[in-house]
Motif scaffolding. Sequence first.
Motif, mmCIF file in Angstrom:
data_model
loop_
_atom_site.group_PDB
_atom_site.id
_atom_site.type_symbol
_atom_site.label_atom_id
_atom_site.label_comp_id
_atom_site.label_asym_id
_atom_site.label_seq_id
_atom_site.Cartn_x
_atom_site.Cartn_y
_atom_site.Cartn_z
ATOM 1 N N TRP A 17 62.986 -12.877 -2.522
ATOM 2 C CA TRP A 17 62.676 -12.362 -3.959
ATOM 3 C C TRP A 17 64.229 -11.790 -4.329
ATOM 4 C CZ3 TRP A 17 59.340 -14.084 -7.195
ATOM 5 C CH2 TRP A 17 58.128 -14.542 -6.759
ATOM 6 N N ILE A 69 58.309 -13.000 -10.996
ATOM 7 C CA ILE A 69 57.241 -11.951 -10.851
ATOM 8 C C ILE A 69 57.960 -11.047 -11.983
ATOM 9 C CG2 ILE A 69 56.559 -9.838 -9.638
ATOM 10 C CD1 ILE A 69 56.844 -11.510 -7.135
ATOM 11 N N CYS A 115 54.083 -8.526 -1.813
ATOM 12 C CA CYS A 115 54.026 -7.798 -3.198
ATOM 13 C C CYS A 115 52.794 -6.744 -2.697
ATOM 14 C CB CYS A 115 53.238 -8.871 -3.976
ATOM 15 S SG CYS A 115 51.901 -9.787 -3.610
ATOM 16 N N ASN A 144 58.701 -3.917 -1.804
ATOM 17 C CA ASN A 144 57.934 -4.877 -2.567
ATOM 18 C C ASN A 144 56.721 -4.458 -3.374
ATOM 19 O OD1 ASN A 144 59.676 -6.768 -1.700
ATOM 20 N ND2 ASN A 144 58.315 -7.790 0.073
ATOM 21 N N HIS A 184 56.441 -4.589 -6.372
ATOM 22 C CA HIS A 184 55.983 -5.266 -7.700
ATOM 23 C C HIS A 184 54.688 -5.724 -7.548
ATOM 24 C CE1 HIS A 184 58.347 -7.866 -4.922
ATOM 25 N NE2 HIS A 184 57.253 -8.916 -4.996
ATOM 26 N N CYS A 223 51.330 -8.337 -7.313
ATOM 27 C CA CYS A 223 51.187 -9.852 -6.723
ATOM 28 C C CYS A 223 50.692 -10.770 -7.849
ATOM 29 C CB CYS A 223 50.300 -9.885 -5.664
ATOM 30 S SG CYS A 223 50.608 -8.944 -4.415
#
Length: 1604
Positions: free
Chosen positions: A480, A522, A606, A646, A648, A650
């Motif tokens: 990512w 995302i 995520c 991570n 962020h 999902c």
Amino acid sequence: TIAFFSLWDFALTGVFFPGPWGRCMGSECGPGGSQSRAVWCAHVEGWTTLHTNCLQSTRPANQQSCFRVCDWHKDLYYWRLGTWNQCVPISLRTGRTGICLQGEEGIQTREVNCVLKADGSTADHAICEYFEPKPRQEQACLIPCPQDCVVTEFTPWTMCSKTCGLGLQNRVRSVVEPPLFGGLPCPNLTEFQTCAPRACEGRETVFSLKVGGWSECKLPSLASPPTSSAAPSRTARQARRRKGKERKGNRDPEMRELIKSKRNRNRLNRLEDDLWNMEIGYQSRQVVCVHRNGSTVSLSQCPHWSLPETYQSCLMPKDCVVSEWSSWGSCSKTCSDPSVPQGSLSRSRQLIRLPTGGGSECPQLEESQACEPEGDGVPPCAAYAWRSTEWSECRVDALLSQQDRRRGNQTGLCGGGVQGREVYCIQANAELLSYINNNKDKQASQPVDVRLCKGTTPSTTQLCHIPCPVECEVSPWGAWGPCTFENCDERVVKKGFKFRRRTITNYPTGGEGNCPHLVEAIPCDDPSCFSWQLVKLEECIPEEDMDCGEGTQMPQVRCVNSEGTEVEKEMCVDEVYPSSVPCLIPCPKDCALSLWTEWSTCSQTCSSKTAEGKQMRTRAILAYNAGEGGSSCPNTNALQEVRNCNEHPCIVYHWQTGPWGQCVEDTTTSTLNTSSSADKSTCTMGVQTRKVICVKVNVGQVPPKKCPEAPRPESVRPCLLPCKRDCIVTHFSKWTECPTSCVNGQKNKQFRYRVIIQMPANGGQECPDVLYEEKDCATPSVCPGYRWKTHKWRKCQLVPWSIRRDSKGAQENCGAGVQTRAISCRQLDGTVADVVQCLKFASSMPVMSQPCQLPCRDDCQLTNWSKFSPCTSDCVGVRTRRRALMGKSKKKDKCKNSQMYPLSETQYCPCDKYSAQSVGNWSDCILPEGRVENAAGMKVQGDVKECGQGYRYQVMVCYDQDNRLVATSRCNSHGYIEEACIVPCPSDCKLSEWSNWSRCSKSCGSGVKVRSKWLREKPYNGGRPCPKLDHLNQMYEVVPCVSDCSQYIWVAEPWSVWKVSNVDLKENCGEGIQTRRVRCMLNTVDGPSDAVEDYLCDPEEMPQGTRESRLPCPEDCVLSDWSPWTPCDLPCSGRGDRERTAFALRLPKEGEDCPVSMQTEPFLLNRNCFHYSYNITDWSTCQLSASAVCGIGLKTRMLDCVRSDGKSVDLKYCEELRLEKKWQMNASCTVECPVNCQLSDWSAWSDCSQTCGLEGKMWHRRMVVEASQGDGRPCPSQMEQWKPCPVRPCYRWQYGPWSECRFGELGLELGEGSRSSPYFTIHDFFSKKRQIVNEELCAGLEQAVDGDKNIVLEETCTLPCPGDCYLMEWSDWSPCQSVCVKGQRLDFTPVQVRSRAVIAQEPENIAQCPDQEWQTRPCSNGECYEYQWMGNPQLIWCQRSDGINVTGGCPPALLPGTDQSCDPPCDKPQSFCSEEGVCMCEEGYTEVLTAEGMLEQCTPIPVLEIPTAGDKKADVKTSRAINPTLSTTVQPGRAGRTWYLQPFGPDGKLKTWVYGVAAGVFVLLVFIVSMIYLACKKPKKPQRRQNNNRLKPLTLAYDGDVDM
């Protein structure tokens, strides 16, 4: 002087000898050359001497002119060969002449000359010999021996010629082989002997009536004396009749019409046409009275009460008369082409008069001859050529085997296939292809009959290929990226996204649209397009100029964009610059800690409510602090840090595309393409659309605004509209011709067809529905045909009274005569036709005349017989027919005699019983007619019914009650027994499915992977053969593979706390040990993920799990871990060192130094310094798509990075060195298609091989259209089938036996008469009995007997008078016989012979007998007969090889019991004369011959007895030897004896070598006996195994016994 002359004579005792002429030399070709030779003087005793010793006048010339031959003379001269002269006999080599037994050897000579072609003059032979050897001038030949006349045995004696008194008996024989080549003439064919049965009582009859033959037919003389009874002429009678009718007056119209029709009918009945013109004449004969000694006496001496007729009516013989030939017609061939067969032209002549009364037959009325058209305006002949339709669609299903699972679902098949087309014939011309350009109705040339096209028919099937779709392959997802704006150029929206991407590694068929999505996003907060990226931290700098303690580390950064690419630092002005990082340099008494490790991989990709991503890093205690004054070590929790990662949510979005739609016309630009759309040959541009939606992972479709707009795929693209293609068909062919011969009640059809050349596509014009048309033939009302029509018989015409007025019965108008009738030619509908048509097409012409009888007053007159009464049933009852007396005969007593004149006849009803019986073999199993064809005429193996249930046939025959073959319809049978049968279907080789691929044989680098399949069922009945299998009936497929060396890596956890081994732990330092956990883990893009088995990682690279070292004490120097070794310089030459360093984490107390912080070691090849190179694997086998059977595939190979010590390593080592990749990794390849054998349709059944009988067969055949290829099903062996024909009885015309020679109604026994042969049909087939059947059965056969169309049913014959000596009838022709020598036919015409013997009745008339006669005629296919003496010494006769006994033919010299055939006679002991006339020795003796080939003596030879097993009496084998130096031609009858053995010397004693051979044989026998004894001697057996060994048999298969 005397002495001088004697010396001179001695000097002249030499003779000149010339040598051969040398080569002709000269400067020019022709007669101007010269050649020389050597000449020397030789003494009479043989040695060479001086030339003065020879007489000089006798010296030959040593030089002469010659003809110098050049190569171009070959065309001017040639060898001229004369004909062979007559064969001249030669004597035997021995100089003696033998008796001719098989033929005499001879020599033929001929002239051979070298001649000049221009004028035929002879030239020197050396000219022709320069180019070609001289042909032989003589050759051996064979003169047949003189062949005597050969006759049969005598027949038995005949009856005595008289019943009383002195008579004669005769016996006769016939000639079977005429005398040839000077052989003896034929002996007497008759023998006589007197006989006297008894004495005559009373006076013996000595006179007989002798009747002569009939004279030629002649007309009565016109100058006959007028008499009152003379009949007036026809014209006078008609004139008189007309006058009478005129006197009677006019009649009514009906009467006149009736008279007219009767007059026409009478005119037809009269044969006054010139075509017939029959006239009645008369014949006469003489009747005399003869004495038995042959003298003629007065008729009154013969006491007969009735004399035979001396006159009779006859039909005057008139020859056939035809006109002159007409002019030649036009040639049937109207075009010019030498390759086309010639035409024909014909001419004819008219029939003027038909033959009557035995006149000469008509000649041929039509004739034709070959012709070629002449003139300048003759057009060329039409040429014909093959044309074909377009190929049909490619079909893969035709190549699938029986077991293939894809047969059920054929969608998506690709790869190799087959396609078909139709082939037709057209008339070729210059405008053949014009329909493609300017034919608006899209029609091609007209097809014609395929038989007009010559040459090889083009193939109708071929291999083709459907490209297999390439599947899309993508790389794994990348990591990512940072949170960035969707578009950094337009930052209007504050929404940001994190992206991850993957790339296409294998582009699919149809473009990227068939690949999955390549970008995922995302949503995130605080996006930025640029950011500062930390490169590294600078060294820790203590504060306030201190050497240790707290300090700071300055970051070293760079500015990067959202993709990680470095940009100008000004782009990151708006971003927060990373601040300095606090750090600590421990003082000597402080606790020393290691540096922080790198952050671990994030535990989650995520974050959600239940799972958050975490990262961890650790550090370890390297040295503990001093007890006082130093900072203490932190607790365990402070040795590790955890942070969120991570964070962020999902929530992942991506764009999803649908498939592209059809290409349609773009309506927005349609106005621009109006001009081009009119031209159908160009194709316009269109558009394709597809659906594009935004998808939330694990949820589904969401509004498009959720997805970033930048990576959104296109939904519209331009495309090329497919071109329209119209259907193209040929013109209709011409209507097929209707049959020329019609059958009543049968409707015939005619048809025409056309062929589709191009199928329509993409909206083009469709094909017409009607491709085949059929209609009825116009059948004529009456089938054309001709028949003879007979009219009434005319009045019986007698011999004119003026001729017979002096004969008996002349006062009455009665007796025998001739009557005629008219014959006309009619069509089948009854209309009158030309007689020539009936002569050509109708059956044989009916007779136009017949003998008749006008009854006299005293004769009995009866009506004709009535028809037989009907039978109530077969085989029982009788049927009758009747007739009645007419007129005055009813009152005459002699006519009422029922014995002489029966008025009724009765016979049993015919018994028609029929029985059916099957005969012969069963036919082949024949499948029902018809087969399936698909479009374009391609016959696919799977569609054709080549197996299953069929029928086989056996012929059925029908016999009547007399065991005669009759039509099968009499037995209510159609002629066959039909029985169901099975044609076994072919079963292909059946293999299992492919197993799964095995794992790559290596976890790092190049290896192989394997899959296999095994045999489940072998092929049978001609199924597809199996591919090559191993001994386990398996087949394998091996492909190379390369495993990524970095897919499995070792992961080591942090080192544990030191475990110090000192006893005193106060200082907490000294020697100790650390441990850590090392695991093999699967490496992914996001880092190591899962632990796997340790064997998957390279054991050589496994980090240490324990280490021993010294834990620094307080105030000691603490060093960091060693840095990696510096890389070596390539190429590795063995020079230089590598080093690694460490730095001080804690300085020591004052006065002490840190240990060495650098280590070096020399570079050693393959130990710490390596070379790297690429390694290429072998090609894989040809890999096909999963939907393909065969065709174009792909073979691959792999690249591998190999270290110089041979170990495979990660490809990055070779890539970092930027080594050259010069290999092609993929290549196209072909897998041969398994094409099954393609066969044509079965042909139509052939005509029956025999027109009648049981042996007839019908055949139909098929051909191989396309041979099998690869592992396809092979062609069957049965390419033809037969079935029996319906049985029809065989009929043929055959003469019956001649009737007795008779004179008509009078039973006279003397003189000339006639005999006739009943001309009937013979039924000769199954029972081998010739039986008479109805003539109607032969009505359809040509009237010919044994090929002879000249039918003779009556001929004159002679009844001998008492006392006559006469010739018998001709004997039958003998079998055809060739002139042969030793069973080989010579070049002489074969002949047949027949003879006539003499029969005598009176002994005193034998001297008046005529000479016997024999005749020969040439024949074909003669046989070779041999003659041999048979019998014993008491009874000897000669027999021919076909078994008949004969006189003559056997050589008298070979008569048993005589030795006169050997010259000189065989007078040596134990010798005899053989059948070949050669002296030979008896059994057990060998011949010793002289140099001349004569027998010198017979010497006994030793006998070797070889006893056979079980037989005490052995056969005695004797070998005779002859002199091998003599030619075998001198020793007849001794073929194969080519060795010479003389065990006895001239004195009769055994020679020395015989003793030596005997001694050697004795020693050999002793040796053989000894070996047999030793081999058969029973060995001494051990006691402990005695019982087991005695009971155990020896087997070839291991049964588990340890003794095996």
